[in-house]
Design an enzyme around this catalytic site. Structure first.
Site, PDB file in Angstrom:
ATOM      1  N   SER A 176       0.795  -1.227   0.000  1.00 13.91           N
ATOM      2  CA  SER A 176       0.000   0.000   0.000  1.00 13.91           C
ATOM      3  C   SER A 176       0.827   1.276   0.000  1.00 13.91           C
ATOM      4  O   SER A 176       0.404   2.279  -0.566  1.00 13.91           O
ATOM      5  CB  SER A 176      -0.944  -0.003   1.203  1.00 13.91           C
ATOM      6  OG  SER A 176      -0.220  -0.121   2.404  1.00 13.91           O
ATOM      7  N   HIS A 204      -5.093  -2.885  -3.000  1.00 18.68           N
ATOM      8  CA  HIS A 204      -4.562  -1.958  -4.020  1.00 18.68           C
ATOM      9  C   HIS A 204      -4.277  -2.652  -5.345  1.00 18.68           C
ATOM     10  O   HIS A 204      -3.701  -2.049  -6.252  1.00 18.68           O
ATOM     11  CB  HIS A 204      -3.298  -1.274  -3.495  1.00 18.68           C
ATOM     12  CG  HIS A 204      -3.568  -0.471  -2.274  1.00 18.68           C
ATOM     13  ND1 HIS A 204      -4.061   0.816  -2.321  1.00 18.68           N
ATOM     14  CD2 HIS A 204      -3.473  -0.794  -0.964  1.00 18.68           C
ATOM     15  CE1 HIS A 204      -4.242   1.260  -1.091  1.00 18.68           C
ATOM     16  NE2 HIS A 204      -3.888   0.303  -0.249  1.00 18.68           N
ATOM     17  N   LYS A 235     -11.744   1.215  -2.589  1.00 15.77           N
ATOM     18  CA  LYS A 235     -10.648   1.837  -3.339  1.00 15.77           C
ATOM     19  C   LYS A 235     -11.042   1.861  -4.817  1.00 15.77           C
ATOM     20  O   LYS A 235     -11.887   2.663  -5.206  1.00 15.77           O
ATOM     21  CB  LYS A 235      -9.356   1.101  -3.032  1.00 15.77           C
ATOM     22  CG  LYS A 235      -9.012   1.252  -1.529  1.00 15.77           C
ATOM     23  CD  LYS A 235      -7.737   0.619  -1.138  1.00 15.77           C
ATOM     24  CE  LYS A 235      -7.285   1.032   0.249  1.00 15.77           C
ATOM     25  NZ  LYS A 235      -8.160   0.716   1.374  1.00 15.77           N
TER      26      LYS A 235
END
Ligand SMILES: Cc1ncc(COP(=O)(O)O)c(C=O)c1O
Length: 398
Positions: A176, A204, A235
């Protein structure tokens, strides 16, 4: 002075005091920050889906149809159609038999790790794993062997030492704060050889890398092979919440034993519906993922043109190492004055002495904006002597 005031003072003295900044209006490549228009270079809304009309529409429609909240945990009376629909789609997207939604990535990691490893066992965790994984290891009460970042030799040594007690290897897929990718083929091989499970956090990676944005596990050709794949909806998928993909037996076990699943209210149906709409967009518009990669290259190249190294990573996360926390925050404020927002990242988010700016690109950024941003970042960094000599930065961190 109260004890809390003293602790706050200490945080200020160490350059580690944080405060909230306020975004006016929705997320996007440009936002209004504390009343000013800025280029946003630190959002995880990688594909620009948080404010996509279809995603917003799905959330609004679901709120009208299903109500604002789920009213209970999934196991009591909170399990609704938007949840099960999204789980089926996520499992199919990731190439797994089954998926289980959690309230957030924090809850997914802490609940899953604690359910899969126990007191007399050993969990193996990369030293740069996300805080939510670290907390999961702590909650599990298992012994935690922290292996050097990406170091399969070190991990292998630890596994041999643990013998039969080895329960779980856990790693970020895309790290990350550094943007590099875990050596998944080697980790999977080691897990098989030592008879323990492998869990990969794709917070991610999903929507960012791999075929059609399917993530780091798919990129390594290991879909269905890695035992547990965790991902988030907050995200690249523009919504909120998280999921774990695994075989049916494992998700059934988690549904029964992961305390953060059992004892927490189900996601609001509107949030699950937004996640599903975002997933459908990702599947039907894979070009968003390609644009994200192209934008990451643009920023990285433009920063390199300014003499700023970004550690050779290839993902949408582009870290600029600074060293000490105060300089990182100074650089953050200087570029903010010039209209670019990238939050400074300090301990405990990153190890002591490795504070940085963590730039994240979005597929919706314009090339010229990224190039302009790199120029002004370069000029601010030069003013502070940042990035000129990488070895000096490394020494500062040592
Ligand atoms: C690698 C990683 N895992 C887990 C999480 C937690 O996810 P969430 O924000 O949904 O709690 C994050 C980010 O916040 C993350 O970066």
């Amino acid at each position: 002075m109260s004890e809390i005031a003293e602790r706050l003072e200490e945080l200020r003295d160490r350059g580690l005091h944080r405060r909230l900044r306020l975004i006016g209006g929705p997320q996007g490549p440009r936002v209004t920050l504390d009343g000013r228009q800025v280029l946003l270079l630190c959002s995880n809304d990688y594909l620009g889906l948080a404010n996509h009309p279809k995603v917003r529409g799905a959330a609004a429609e679901a709120a009208m149809r299903w109500g604002a909240g789920a009213g209970a945990s999934r196991l009591i009376s909170g399990n609704m159609q938007p949840h099960s629909r999204l789980e089926k789609r996520l499992a199919a997207f990731k190439g797994y038999e089954s998926a289980l939604l959690f309230g957030s990535g924090y809850l997914a990691n802490t609940g899953t790790i604690a359910a899969l490893a126990g007191e007399d066992e050993v969990v193996f965790s990369d030293e740069l794993n996300h805080a939510t994984i670290i907390d999961g290891c702590r909650l599990s009460r298992a012994e935690t062997f922290v292996y050097r970042h990406g170091d399969v030799e070190h991990l292998s040594w630890g596994l041999r030492k643990a013998g039969e007690r080895a329960a779980l290897i856990v790693t970020d897929g895309v790290f990350s704060m550094d943007g590099d990718v875990a050596p998944l083929a080697e980790l999977s091989e080691l897990a098989k050889r030592h008879g323990c499970r492998l869990m990969v956090d794709e917070a991610h990676a999903t929507g960012a890398i791999g075929p059609g944005g399917r993530g780091s596990v798919a990129a390594a050709g290991l879909s269905g092979e890695v035992d547990v794949v965790m991902g988030t909806l907050g995200k690249a998928l523009g919504s909120y919440g998280a999921y774990v993909c695994a075989n049916r037996e494992t998700t059934d076990y988690l549904l029964n034993t992961a305390r953060s699943f059992v004892f927490s209210t189900a996601l609001p149906p509107s949030v699950a519906a937004a996640g599903l709409a975002a997933l459908e967009l990702l599947e039907s518009q894979p070009e968003r993922v390609e644009r994200l990669a192209a934008n990451a290259r643009t920023l990285r190249d433009a920063l390199a043109g300014e003499g700023l190294g970004t550690d050779g990573t290839e993902t949408q996360i582009v870290p600029l190492p600074v060293g000490d926390a105060a300089t990182a925050m100074d650089l953050c404020e200087r570029i903010l004055e010039r209209g670019v927002f990238a939050q400074g990242i300090r301990p405990p988010t990153v190890p002591e002495g490795s504070s940085r700016l963590r730039f994240t690109v979005m597929s919706t950024h314009r090339r010229e904006d990224l190039e302009r941003a790199a120029k002004l970042i370069g000029s601010a960094a030069r003013d502070l002597g940042v990035g000129a000599d990488r070895r000096a930065v490394a020494q500062l961190a040592a």
